[in-house]
Design an enzyme around this catalytic site. Structure first.
Site, PDB file in Angstrom:
ATOM      1  N   GLY A 186     -55.037  33.323  18.806  1.00 53.10           N
ATOM      2  CA  GLY A 186     -54.435  34.477  18.132  1.00 53.10           C
ATOM      3  C   GLY A 186     -53.018  34.778  18.570  1.00 53.10           C
ATOM      4  O   GLY A 186     -52.250  35.399  17.828  1.00 53.10           O
ATOM      5  N   GLU A 187     -52.619  34.348  19.764  1.00 50.63           N
ATOM      6  CA  GLU A 187     -51.278  34.636  20.263  1.00 50.63           C
ATOM      7  C   GLU A 187     -50.259  33.759  19.559  1.00 50.63           C
ATOM      8  O   GLU A 187     -50.488  32.570  19.333  1.00 50.63           O
ATOM      9  CB  GLU A 187     -51.220  34.410  21.773  1.00 50.63           C
ATOM     10  CG  GLU A 187     -52.171  35.298  22.564  1.00 50.63           C
ATOM     11  CD  GLU A 187     -52.095  35.012  24.056  1.00 50.63           C
ATOM     12  OE1 GLU A 187     -51.090  34.421  24.492  1.00 50.63           O
ATOM     13  OE2 GLU A 187     -53.051  35.370  24.768  1.00 50.63           O
ATOM     14  N   SER A 188     -49.129  34.334  19.248  1.00 51.89           N
ATOM     15  CA  SER A 188     -48.109  33.608  18.500  1.00 51.89           C
ATOM     16  C   SER A 188     -47.561  32.423  19.274  1.00 51.89           C
ATOM     17  O   SER A 188     -47.271  31.364  18.702  1.00 51.89           O
ATOM     18  CB  SER A 188     -46.971  34.558  18.122  1.00 51.89           C
ATOM     19  OG  SER A 188     -46.403  35.132  19.305  1.00 51.89           O
ATOM     20  N   LYS A 240     -49.126  30.585  21.487  1.00 50.75           N
ATOM     21  CA  LYS A 240     -50.113  29.509  21.448  1.00 50.75           C
ATOM     22  C   LYS A 240     -50.134  28.835  20.080  1.00 50.75           C
ATOM     23  O   LYS A 240     -50.242  27.606  19.981  1.00 50.75           O
ATOM     24  CB  LYS A 240     -51.497  30.054  21.797  1.00 50.75           C
ATOM     25  CG  LYS A 240     -51.638  30.505  23.244  1.00 50.75           C
ATOM     26  CD  LYS A 240     -53.062  30.937  23.556  1.00 50.75           C
ATOM     27  CE  LYS A 240     -53.206  31.313  25.029  1.00 50.75           C
ATOM     28  NZ  LYS A 240     -54.611  31.707  25.352  1.00 50.75           N
ATOM     29  N   ILE A 241     -50.013  29.659  19.046  1.00 46.67           N
ATOM     30  CA  ILE A 241     -49.975  29.075  17.707  1.00 46.67           C
ATOM     31  C   ILE A 241     -48.748  28.176  17.566  1.00 46.67           C
ATOM     32  O   ILE A 241     -48.821  27.082  16.985  1.00 46.67           O
ATOM     33  CB  ILE A 241     -49.949  30.198  16.645  1.00 46.67           C
ATOM     34  CG1 ILE A 241     -51.255  30.998  16.695  1.00 46.67           C
ATOM     35  CG2 ILE A 241     -49.724  29.621  15.262  1.00 46.67           C
ATOM     36  CD1 ILE A 241     -51.283  32.182  15.756  1.00 46.67           C
TER      37      ILE A 241
END
Length: 1428
Positions: A648-650, A652-653
């Site tokens: 969900g973290e940007s 990580k994405i």
């Protein structure tokens, strides 16, 4: 009107040979054949002309007198010309072989082609062509003329034109067209047809099929039948087509016509209202191919793979859901028309059936099947139409049988998406879908090696699902009738299960020496995802390989479970099992994430998105495990995000999409200029996906918005609008799931998944084709055995029909056979437990009710037959299940239904006659005491039946009804079929563990004996179990060591716990004796243990022992007589002698016991140093016993006396023994001393005869010992312990005991004195050397002095008064003669001389003068003075 499914029959070959199968076709060299053809042509010409004349247009034209030309139509003229020419053909000048077939085909062809002819004329012309073709005169080898003629006919028929006057005539013409086309393909000359013409024929036929939808039922059916037969004719030749045929430059193509259109059949309204059938476009679409003109002759390659590929591709296109307006049979089921795809599937099925394995030789056909066909089959497999689903499953089954080695992943997808989905109602499948799918699965299971191959190729492949396990569990679950009655679905699933286990059982019969099973544990790390087998076709390679892979797969599953709980510990566990290296590297961890099923995808996503350097490296390695070659961006992104949950973290994405974009751009750059463009577009797709499929977003992004958002992202330039539009609508129609489904496998096939599957299919390991040997059956059956037994048991419980029950029994027996062969003892025990419950024998109810209910219950009888059949066949592998089997046997025993031989042992019949078996009464195997208060019921089948029929006069009972009699009769027949007796008779063949378990089960079933009397039923059960235990023990004499300890402890427990006589203790005692009787000859190493066990008899309660003493003695006597030579040890003889000694004082047993002693000791037949002391002890007991006649005591004394011969013999034998001679001699002297001591005791017996005989025997034993080299000290000991004691004791008895108790003691005293004198004189010389001689001598004198003074009956004995002086004188004279007695004795000095005469003078005062006269005395006195 829709299509109606046709039942397609095989191609019926007539007199012509289509496939070259050897049928003879007519020959032009045959005169009769020539005449036939000429007649046919002439008659057909006449028929056509006759029909044409019926029409005014053709019949009203005549020759004009004014004109010199013939005004008849050219069609009529050509027909008449042909009729004239035919008469001249076939002679020597113009043989038929020189006639161009086009010549006699053309007049008819012209009629067919003509626009002016009506339907009746065209129909007759077509019939003429059909008749000529069916004669099959055209020989393909006769030249190019045949090819030209066939092409002429094909072109004419496929472009047939005629005027339609009425619908019926139109249908007749269409049917004739189909007949001619089929005749062309069936004829021998069809081999000269080109690919173009073959495709044209098929295309024309399909157009007629579609046109027939508006026509009559007959035309519809006939057209579909013809289409199917054409396909069969074409693909029948696939096996004869060589690979080289595929290289033809011809590229025929059947037009992909719209099924909603008229398929090219144009109806043209003329001025007279006629209809024209046009095939325009067919020839235009098919290229000229390899046709070449050489000297005006056309050479055309025969049809082959190119046309087959196009036809098959056309058939596949008919099943393409997307090509049919995007309808999905699963989602739009009501609107879906099943006729077209069903018809296409039927033709595909025929093509696959006839093409068979030959398809694999042609890559183009194989590629069609692998990709397009299978994709469409999976889509249509979800149809609600049972007909379509059934046909799809039939096609897949045929593909599996012929091409499974080329369809590994396709088969997995079909089973996952169709079979596993539609057989379960939780996915919304209807009952009909479930039933059809289950039938298909059962058909697969009936393929002998299907399940084995599922296990080897999928369950043992780390990249595939556990297909075998899932299918087996599906069958097991589907067979369970949960809260509902038994249905056809349950029975179907049962059939599938039984087919699987029977297949395993059949493979056992083909078993060869099994491959050596090495350890599966990994010794060192190796990349598990990259390991390949050396040879996938050789079992000696792939069997070990797949077992290793299955082991790895299981360890990965365990590792996944650890990882899901704690990622760090999960990785450490995998390192410990050598699945990951000791020092983790990114590639190994990435491959673990990529290829391990069951991982928590949330944890995987978090790990991959982590900013840690190692995690970033793992992420890139993870992305590099994907193959995005030639994939669309959205498809690649879907596949990538299905393997984990996007964090969900940007940040990580960002990291995840960067890795994806880099890998995608490397493999499929397409129109993207760099990886940044791929990254931005991937981000954009994620945002679009959220926008379109998140319900919280009210205002959705439009196409223009999406295109506007992605401007200038491709290196500053815009991406093509069409490209972005396609991506936009792809995302809108099909959501990218950023939260992938947890679990194994998938249940829905999406386009992206199919693309991925085709990519994997290129790299997957080869399909392993298994043979008929049970290499993997052990591992497979271990997985499915538990659910299988449970499923079959439940169906058996619910079933009512005999067919289903019989199928269950077959399944039970197959399970037992497999379990026994593969040594799965726990499985077999579970099966036995389940079956025993179904017998109803364990239910507690009244006896008569049980017997009747059992006879009326076919299920119970079948269960009983099955469980005992398993016990007989596979008892070798039964362990704890013996308890349940014994419970059933005990129940039958209580009901009196067991055969009489159940508790017998095979050795009784094979070794000894029944009446001569030691310890085994003739009337019964159980010697039950007649004094038992509860006599045993009649046993045996006929005994039970006779009880039922008998009428007890004391207790009147109702006569049994016919139903009860029939039930009892069925019960008896069932018990006979069970062969219960053979279980125990053949126990000698059981495995050691099984044998010990059955013995433990018998001991457990017997229960602990009670000191207080138990109930009759309990005692009867304990007795019966003991009988069986003894029978098994006797049958396993070669393995008695396994059983003996348990048997002994059980018998000991019975003997020591029983305080009253009863059948149980009797059976225990006599059983123990019988075991010893039978086993002693064979087990010398156990002889001591066996004989020692008989000491239990000595521990019997006095009352119990007294009751059975006589019988026990008889058995011991038999044992001794039969096994005396086998008893070697002192321990054994001690036990035997103890048992026999006890009988000496028993009135009924003494005679028998003495018989055994007599057998042993008579003439020393069986006396040995080992048993000598025990035997003479036993003989003493009989000698002292006052039970019975005195003769036994006397005879016992004689035996003791005769035993001296053995001592003397042994003494002589050991003189040559060497170093050990002295030790052995010492033992013999001790035995002799023991003998005389025992005789001394008997010398005090109150009975005169026995007492006197004992003294005499003792004297003989002393005298007989002269040759035994007994040393003087032993003689001195004998005097002190035996002779002096006898004299003293006898003297005391004579003086102090009552005369009634000891009669005639005078004689005994006389014998004793003689004994003293004789033995002393005999050993005088040796005794003189002893230092204690003086003491010994004075002891003799003192006894003589006492006896001289003794009074018997208050007066001195005259006999002693006379005897003692004489004996003393003889002794003194002997001592004088040997220089022992002298005035100056060397021993004792003057004191011995003085003491001697002191005693002698007290006895006989004058005796000194008699022994030493006056002269000798004076000489002695002179000598004394000289010495002084």
């Amino acid at each position: 009107m829709g299509f109606v499914r046709l039942e397609i029959n095989p191609i019926e070959e007539e007199s012509y040979d289509v496939a070259g199968d050897g049928c003879k076709a007519p020959s032009f060299d045959d005169p009769s054949a020539r005449a036939d053809l000429a007649c046919v042509i002439c008659s057909e010409v006449s028929a056509v002309l006759a029909v044409m004349r019926r029409n005014v247009r053709w019949g009203g034209r005549y020759a004009s007198a004014a004109d010199d030309h013939i005004i008849e139509h050219s069609l009529i003229l050509s027909l008449k010309l042909l009729r004239r020419q035919v008469s001249s053909w076939g002679d020597v000048r113009r043989p038929w072989s020189t006639i161009d077939p086009s010549v006699y085909f053309r007049p008819f062809v012209d009629v067919v082609r003509s626009d002016e002819t009506g339907a009746p004329i065209t129909s007759v012309a077509l019939s003429s062509l059909y008749k000529i073709l069916t004669l099959d005169f055209l020989d393909p080898a006769s030249g190019t003329a045949v090819g030209a003629a066939m092409h002429l006919v094909v072109d004419a028929v496929t472009s047939c034109r005629f005027e339609v006057t009425d619908p019926a005539s139109e249908e007749a013409v269409l049917m004739k067209i189909l007949q001619v086309l089929l005749a062309i393909m069936r004829s021998r000359a069809s081999t000269v047809l080109s690919n173009q013409h073959a495709c044209t024929i098929v295309n024309t036929c399909f157009r007629v099929v579609h046109q027939a939808t508006t026509k009559g039922e007959l035309l519809q059916r006939f057209s579909r039948h013809t289409m199917l037969e054409l396909v069969r004719c074409i693909f029948l030749h696939l096996a004869d087509v060589h690979d080289g045929d595929a290289s033809s430059s011809l590229n025929p193509k059947i037009s992909a016509v719209d099924m909603e259109q008229a398929f090219g059949i144009a109806q043209v309204e003329n001025g007279n209202g006629s209809i024209k059938v046009d095939n325009k476009g067919v020839g235009d679409e098919i290229g000229t191919g390899s046709e070449q003109k050489h000297d005006t002759k056309i050479i055309v390659d025969p049809y082959g793979i190119p046309c087959m590929v196009e036809i098959f591709h056309f058939l596949c296109s008919l099943t393409n859901v997307q090509d049919q307006g995007g309808r999905n049979p699963a989602t739009n089921q009501v609107a879906f028309d099943e006729d077209v795809p069903l018809f296409a599937l039927s033709m595909i099925n025929s093509a696959v059936e006839l093409g068979g394995p030959s398809i694999s030789k042609h890559p183009k056909l194989l590629t069609l099947i692998q990709d397009e066909l299978f994709r469409n089959l999976i889509q249509f497999g979800l149809s609600i139409s049972p007909l379509i689903l059934s046909t799809v499953c039939s096609i897949v089954l045929n593909l599996y049988r012929h091409l499974r080695s080329k369809l590994k992943l396709q088969l997995e997808a079909f089973f996952s998406c169709v079979i596993l989905r539609l057989t379960q109602s939780r996915y919304g499948a209807s009952y009909q879908q479930q039933e059809v799918t289950m039938e298909a699965l059962v058909d697969f299971c009936r393929q002998k090696n299907f399940m084995t191959e599922m296990y080897a190729n999928f369950d043992c492949d780390i990249t595939c699902s556990n297909m075998f396990e899932e299918l087996a569990n599906l069958l097991s679950k589907s067979a369970f009738p949960i809260n509902c009655p038994l249905s056809s679905m349950h029975v179907l699933a049962l059939d599938g299960l039984i087919a699987v286990v029977e297949g395993m059982a059949d493979r056992i019969g083909n078993a060869s020496p099994s491959l050596e099973q090495s350890s599966l544990e990994l010794q060192e790390y190796s990349p598990f995802w990259a390991v390949r087998c050396e040879n996938y076709s050789a079992p000696e390679y792939w069997v070990k390989f797949v077992r290793q892979r299955k082991y790895i797969k299981r360890r990965l599953m365990i590792g996944a479970d650890h990882f899901n709980r704690d990622p760090k510990k999960g990785l450490e566990f995998l390192q410990g099992t050598h699945l990951l290296p000791e020092k983790l590297d990114p590639q190994s961890v990435a491959c673990f994430f990529r290829y391990t099923a069951g991982l928590d995808k949330n944890l995987v996503g978090d790990f991959l998105g982590n900013h840690d350097e190692f995690c970033v490296q793992v992420l890139h390695e993870f992305a590099w495990t994907f193959d995005f070659q030639d994939m669309n961006l959205d498809t690649a992104l879907r596949l990538f995000l299905e393997t984990f949950r996007l964090p969900g973290e940007s940040q990580k994405i960002q990291r995840v999409l960067e890795a994806f974009s880099e890998r995608y751009y490397e493999q499929s750059p397409q129109i993207l200029v760099d990886k940044d463009a791929a990254l931005v577009l991937a981000y954009s797709l994620i945002m679009l996906n959220t926008d379109q499929h998140n319900v919280q977003v009210k205002k959705k992004m439009t196409e223009e918005d999406f295109i506007r958002n992605n401007r200038h992202i491709n290196g500053g330039n815009d991406l093509p609008r069409e490209f972005l539009t396609e991506l936009y609508y792809s995302i809108c129609r099909n959501e990218i799931r950023t939260v992938p489904e947890q679990g194994l496998g998938f249940t829905e096939m999406s386009p992206s998944r199919w693309i991925d599957l085709m990519q994997k299919a290129k790299k997957t390991s080869p399909y392993i084709v298994c043979n008929s040997l049970p290499y993997l059956d052990h591992d497979m059956f271990a997985i499915m055995s538990g659910p299988t037994i449970a499923a079959i048991s439940v169906v058996f419980d619910f079933a009512e029909h005999e067919e289903v029950l019989s199928a269950c029994v077959d399944g039970f027996l197959a399970v037992a056979k497999i379990s026994a062969y593969h040594h799965l003892e726990d499985v077999l025990d579970d099966l036995v437990v389940s079956l025993c419950k179904f017998t109803t024998l364990l239910n507690s109810s009244f006896i008569e009710e049980t017997v009747t209910a059992f006879g009326d219950d076919i299920k119970a009888r079948l269960a009983a037959e099955t469980v005992f059949s398993i016990a007989n066949r596979y008892g070798d592998c039964i362990r704890t299940g013996w308890r349940n089997i014994l419970d059933c046997i005990l129940r039958l025993h209580k009901l009196g239904l067991l055969p009489a031989r159940v508790a017998s042992d095979a050795a009784d019949d094979s070794e000894l006659p029944l009446d001569s078996v030691p310890g085994k009464p003739v009337t019964s195997s159980l010697p039950i005491s007649h004094s038992m208060s509860h006599p045993r019921r009649s046993s045996g089948l006929m005994g039970r039946f006779s009880q039922l029929l008998s009428l007890d006069t004391e207790e009147p009972r109702l006569q049994p009804s016919e139903q009860q009699l029939a039930a009892h009769q069925r019960t008896l027949q069932t018990i006979q079929k069970c062969r219960i007796d053979s279980i125990f008779i053949k126990s000698k063949f059981l495995h050691a563990d099984s044998l010990m378990q059955i013995a433990k089960a018998l001991i457990w079933a017997a229960g602990r004996p009670q000191k207080v009397s138990s109930t009759p039923d309990d005692e009867d059960t304990a007795v019966f179990c003991l009988e069986l235990l003894i029978a098994i023990t006797l049958n396993n004499r070669d393995r008695i060591g396994l059983l003996w300890q348990g048997v002994y402890e059980h018998i000991a427990n019975i003997v020591q716990s029983t305080m009253i006589h009863c059948a149980l203790v009797e059976k225990a005692v006599f059983g123990l004796l019988r075991i010893c009787q039978r086993l002693l000859p064979y087990k010398e190493n156990l002889a001591d243990e066996l004989l020692t066990s008989l000491q239990l008899v000595l521990k019997l309660d006095a009352r119990v022992a007294d009751t059975y003493c006589e019988n026990i003695t008889q058995e011991v006597t038999r044992l001794v007589k039969a096994n005396a030579t086998h008893i070697k040890s002192q321990m054994g003889w001690r036990t035997i002698a103890s048992l026999l000694s006890i009988t000496a004082r028993h009135p009924e047993a003494s005679a028998v016991g003495f018989e055994a002693i007599l057998f042993i000791m008579s003439e020393g037949a069986h006396l040995s140093p080992a048993n000598y002391v025990f035997c003479i002890e036993a003989a003493r007991q009989f000698a002292e016993s006052r039970v019975g006649v005195t003769d036994i005591s006397v005879r016992a004394l004689d035996l003791m006396e005769e035993s001296m011969n053995c001592l003397a013999c042994w003494s002589n034998e050991i003189r040559e023994a060497g170093a050990d001679a002295e030790k052995v001699s010492e033992g013999i002297r001790e035995m002799w001393l023991r003998l005389v001591q025992l005789l001394r005791k008997i010398c005090l017996d109150q009975r005169e005869e026995v007492r006197n005989h004992a003294v005499v025997s003792l004297q003989r034993c002393f005298v007989g010992a002269d040759g035994m080299c007994i040393p003087p000290p032993t003689w001195a000991q004998a005097f002190d312990l035996v002779i002096f004691d006898i004299l003293d004791d006898l003297l005391e008895c004579a003086q102090n005991q009552s005369q009634k108790e000891y009669r005639n003691m005078e004689g005994t005293l006389v014998q004793a004195v003689k004994l003293l004198s004789k033995v002393f004189l005999q050993q005088l010389q040796d005794l003189f050397g002893l230092s204690s001689f003086c003491k010994l001598w004075l002891g003799v004198l003192s006894r003589l002095e006492k006896y001289k003074k003794v009074k018997v009956r208050s007066k001195k004995s005259d006999k002693l008064q006379e005897l003692i002086p004489e004996l003393l004188k003889n002794i003194l004279i002997a001592m004088k003669s040997k220089g022992i007695l002298a005035k100056r004795s060397t021993i004792g000095g003057d004191s011995m001389w003085d003491l001697t005469w002191l005693h002698v003078n007290n006895i006989v005062p004058s005796l000194q003068a008699e022994v030493f006269p006056g002269e000798e005395m004076e000489q002695l006195h002179f000598c004394d003075q000289s010495d002084g």
